[in-house]
Design a protein around this motif. Structure first.
Motif, short mmCIF file in Angstrom:
data_model
loop_
_atom_site.label_atom_id
_atom_site.label_comp_id
_atom_site.label_asym_id
_atom_site.label_seq_id
_atom_site.Cartn_x
_atom_site.Cartn_y
_atom_site.Cartn_z
N ALA A 108 -2.96 17.88 1.32
CA ALA A 108 -2.19 18.24 2.52
C ALA A 108 -2.45 17.24 3.65
O ALA A 108 -1.52 16.79 4.33
CB ALA A 108 -2.57 19.65 2.97
N ALA A 109 -3.71 16.87 3.85
CA ALA A 109 -4.06 15.91 4.91
C ALA A 109 -3.45 14.55 4.64
O ALA A 109 -2.91 13.88 5.54
CB ALA A 109 -5.57 15.80 5.04
N LYS A 110 -3.52 14.12 3.37
CA LYS A 110 -2.97 12.82 3.01
C LYS A 110 -1.46 12.79 3.17
O LYS A 110 -0.88 11.80 3.62
CB LYS A 110 -3.36 12.49 1.56
CG LYS A 110 -2.97 11.08 1.12
CD LYS A 110 -3.56 10.01 2.02
CE LYS A 110 -5.08 10.01 1.98
NZ LYS A 110 -5.66 8.95 2.83
N LYS A 111 -0.81 13.90 2.83
CA LYS A 111 0.65 13.97 2.98
C LYS A 111 1.05 13.90 4.45
O LYS A 111 2.01 13.23 4.82
CB LYS A 111 1.18 15.25 2.35
CG LYS A 111 2.70 15.31 2.27
CD LYS A 111 3.17 16.55 1.53
CE LYS A 111 4.69 16.56 1.39
NZ LYS A 111 5.39 16.52 2.68
N SER A 152 -0.62 12.47 6.87
CA SER A 152 -0.87 11.10 7.31
C SER A 152 0.23 10.16 6.82
O SER A 152 0.72 9.30 7.56
CB SER A 152 -2.23 10.62 6.80
OG SER A 152 -2.46 9.28 7.15
N LEU A 153 0.65 10.34 5.58
CA LEU A 153 1.68 9.48 5.00
C LEU A 153 3.01 9.67 5.72
O LEU A 153 3.72 8.71 6.03
CB LEU A 153 1.82 9.79 3.51
CG LEU A 153 2.80 8.92 2.72
CD1 LEU A 153 2.42 7.46 2.80
CD2 LEU A 153 2.86 9.38 1.26
N GLU A 181 -3.19 6.76 -2.82
CA GLU A 181 -4.25 7.76 -2.75
C GLU A 181 -3.69 9.16 -3.00
O GLU A 181 -4.33 9.98 -3.68
CB GLU A 181 -4.94 7.71 -1.39
CG GLU A 181 -5.75 6.43 -1.17
CD GLU A 181 -6.40 6.39 0.20
OE1 GLU A 181 -6.16 7.32 1.00
OE2 GLU A 181 -7.14 5.43 0.47
N LEU A 182 -2.51 9.44 -2.44
CA LEU A 182 -1.88 10.74 -2.64
C LEU A 182 -1.55 10.95 -4.12
O LEU A 182 -1.79 12.02 -4.69
CB LEU A 182 -0.62 10.85 -1.80
CG LEU A 182 0.19 12.16 -1.93
CD1 LEU A 182 -0.67 13.36 -1.56
CD2 LEU A 182 1.43 12.11 -1.06
N ASN A 183 -1.03 9.91 -4.76
CA ASN A 183 -0.71 10.01 -6.19
C ASN A 183 -1.98 10.30 -6.99
O ASN A 183 -1.97 11.09 -7.95
CB ASN A 183 -0.07 8.71 -6.68
CG ASN A 183 1.31 8.49 -6.09
OD1 ASN A 183 1.94 9.41 -5.59
ND2 ASN A 183 1.79 7.24 -6.15
N GLY A 184 -3.09 9.65 -6.60
CA GLY A 184 -4.37 9.87 -7.29
C GLY A 184 -4.85 11.30 -7.14
O GLY A 184 -5.32 11.92 -8.11
N LEU A 185 -4.74 11.84 -5.93
CA LEU A 185 -5.16 13.23 -5.69
C LEU A 185 -4.30 14.21 -6.49
O LEU A 185 -4.79 15.20 -7.04
CB LEU A 185 -5.07 13.54 -4.19
CG LEU A 185 -6.12 12.86 -3.30
CD1 LEU A 185 -5.77 13.06 -1.83
CD2 LEU A 185 -7.52 13.42 -3.59
N GLN A 186 -2.99 13.93 -6.53
CA GLN A 186 -2.10 14.81 -7.28
C GLN A 186 -2.39 14.73 -8.78
O GLN A 186 -2.27 15.73 -9.50
CB GLN A 186 -0.65 14.44 -6.97
CG GLN A 186 -0.23 14.83 -5.56
CD GLN A 186 1.15 14.33 -5.18
OE1 GLN A 186 1.61 13.30 -5.69
NE2 GLN A 186 1.80 15.04 -4.29
N ASP A 226 1.89 -1.71 4.50
CA ASP A 226 0.73 -1.83 3.61
C ASP A 226 -0.07 -0.52 3.60
O ASP A 226 -0.54 -0.07 2.54
CB ASP A 226 -0.18 -2.98 4.05
CG ASP A 226 0.42 -4.34 3.75
OD1 ASP A 226 1.38 -4.41 2.96
OD2 ASP A 226 -0.07 -5.34 4.32
N GLU A 227 -0.21 0.08 4.78
CA GLU A 227 -0.95 1.35 4.89
C GLU A 227 -0.20 2.48 4.17
O GLU A 227 -0.82 3.32 3.51
CB GLU A 227 -1.14 1.71 6.37
CG GLU A 227 -1.91 3.00 6.63
CD GLU A 227 -3.36 2.93 6.15
OE1 GLU A 227 -3.98 4.01 6.03
OE2 GLU A 227 -3.87 1.82 5.91
N VAL A 228 1.13 2.49 4.29
CA VAL A 228 1.93 3.49 3.59
C VAL A 228 1.74 3.38 2.08
O VAL A 228 1.55 4.37 1.38
CB VAL A 228 3.43 3.34 3.94
CG1 VAL A 228 4.31 4.13 2.97
CG2 VAL A 228 3.69 3.81 5.37
N ALA A 229 1.76 2.14 1.59
CA ALA A 229 1.58 1.92 0.15
C ALA A 229 0.19 2.38 -0.30
O ALA A 229 0.04 3.01 -1.36
CB ALA A 229 1.78 0.44 -0.17
N ARG A 230 -0.82 2.10 0.53
CA ARG A 230 -2.18 2.50 0.19
C ARG A 230 -2.31 4.02 0.16
O ARG A 230 -2.89 4.60 -0.78
CB ARG A 230 -3.17 1.91 1.20
CG ARG A 230 -4.65 2.14 0.85
CD ARG A 230 -5.55 1.64 1.95
NE ARG A 230 -5.40 2.42 3.17
CZ ARG A 230 -5.96 3.60 3.37
NH1 ARG A 230 -6.68 4.17 2.41
NH2 ARG A 230 -5.79 4.24 4.52
#
Length: 343
Positions: free
Chosen positions: A148-151, A153-154, A90-95, A82-86
């Motif tokens: 970069a931070a979100k990537k 974490s993912l 978020e990463l898609n939104g930032l991109q 679930d966290e990975v999906a979330r």
């Protein structure tokens, strides 16, 4: 005058055949005697079956532990996924935001090198180029830092999910192995019992039923009181299950194994304790002196902690003994006492 003739001597061939036949008969008789198993006594079979059931209980506790571990891992894997999906969202939104910034720059006269770098597949590699960062606006730099931070974490979450999934697979394999071992042991016990006559099997059943009845009707629990209200409630709940059958892996409400019985009893008092006897051994304060035990305390038996019951008072425990028996009272001295646990 009568004729007296000497009997005709047996031919060598006939003597040889007779000798060979006699030898074969002796050999077959000897082999049959060796092949025929000695009839086991009722006492011997009961002792062997009891030993097998004791071994089965050890494996049952391992099975319970693997089940508990599997449930925890499944929950953890679900939460991580679930966290990975979330985080992927978020990463898609930032991109997308970064893409919008690039589009705006293109409309105003083209995309400079700094923004092209922002759209690279590896933002960490770009961030390492400190000299290039000077070319970015603060807004662009912040966007890249977030990506970069979100990537990172993912990637970490995905790696953790992969580790947990492997651990879950290993646990499932352990479960299957434990189940197979239990089934083999129970089959061995059944084969031994089936080697007895119907009358002998009936005698064992009657003996077990009689012992359980005597234990329930004649047991003297004394007048000692529980150390805590929850222990008193757990013991009271356990008493309502006297006579319920032992079933490996069961935790109520109609059948139990040893730790399934104690965990169920405490659950009725609103207290969650671990599922296995080994874990229950560390669930509270240990009491090493039998004289200090109070009703409702857990009682741990055997050096590997593979059996547990509830102290009932006056040197008696209430427990789910083993396959073929039911929840009953038994003297604490019938099993190797290790310590009590006060919840």
């Amino acid at each position: 005058m009568a004729s007296h003739r000497r009997p005709k001597p047996a031919s060598r061939t006939r003597v040889t055949v007779l000798t060979a036949t006699a030898a074969a008969a002796v050999a077959i008789s000897s082999q049959a005697a060796q092949a025929a198993p000695a009839k086991q006594t009722l006492k011997s079979v009961k002792a062997q079956v009891t030993a097998i059931y004791d071994e089965t209980e050890k494996v049952t506790e391992k099975l319970d532990g693997a089940k508990e571990k599997q449930e925890k891992l499944q929950k953890q894997v679900s939460e991580i996924q679930d966290e990975v999906a979330r985080e992927q969202g978020e990463l898609n939104g930032l991109q997308d935001q970064l893409g919008a910034l690039a589009s705006a720059q293109y409309r105003s006269g083209g995309i400079d090198e700094s923004v092209q770098l922002l759209l690279s597949a590896d933002p960490d590699d770009y961030l390492d180029k400190a000299s290039t960062l000077d070319q970015l606006s603060s807004k662009q730099a912040d966007a890249l830092e977030q990506i970069a931070a979100k990537k990172r974490s993912l990637d970490q979450q995905k790696a953790e999910a992969a580790t947990k999934l492997q651990e879950l697979d290993d646990t499932r394999a352990e479960l299957a192995k434990n189940k197979k071992e239990i089934q083999a042991k129970l089959a061995k016990a059944t084969k031994l019992l089936n080697s007895l006559t119907a009358a002998q099997r009936a005698s064992i059943a009657a003996s077990n039923a009689s012992a359980a009845s005597r234990a329930a009707s004649r047991v003297d629990l004394g007048d000692d009181t529980a150390a805590t209200a929850r222990a008193a409630e757990a013991l009271a709940a356990g008493k309502t299950k006297i006579g319920s059958p032992y079933v490996y892996g069961a935790s109520g409400p109609n059948s139990f194994d040893c730790s399934g019985f104690t965990s169920w009893a405490y659950a009725q008092a609103g207290v969650s304790i671990p599922r296995t006897s080994e874990s229950q051994a560390s669930a509270g304060t240990r009491i090493y002196s039998q004289s200090q035990l109070k009703p409702g305390d857990l009682v741990i038996f055997y050096s590997d902690y593979h059996h547990v019951g509830l102290y009932a008072g006056n040197g008696m425990v209430l427990h789910a003994p083993r396959t073929g028996e039911s929840v009953k009272y038994e003297s604490i001295g019938d099993m190797p006492f290790q310590f009590g646990v006060r919840i």
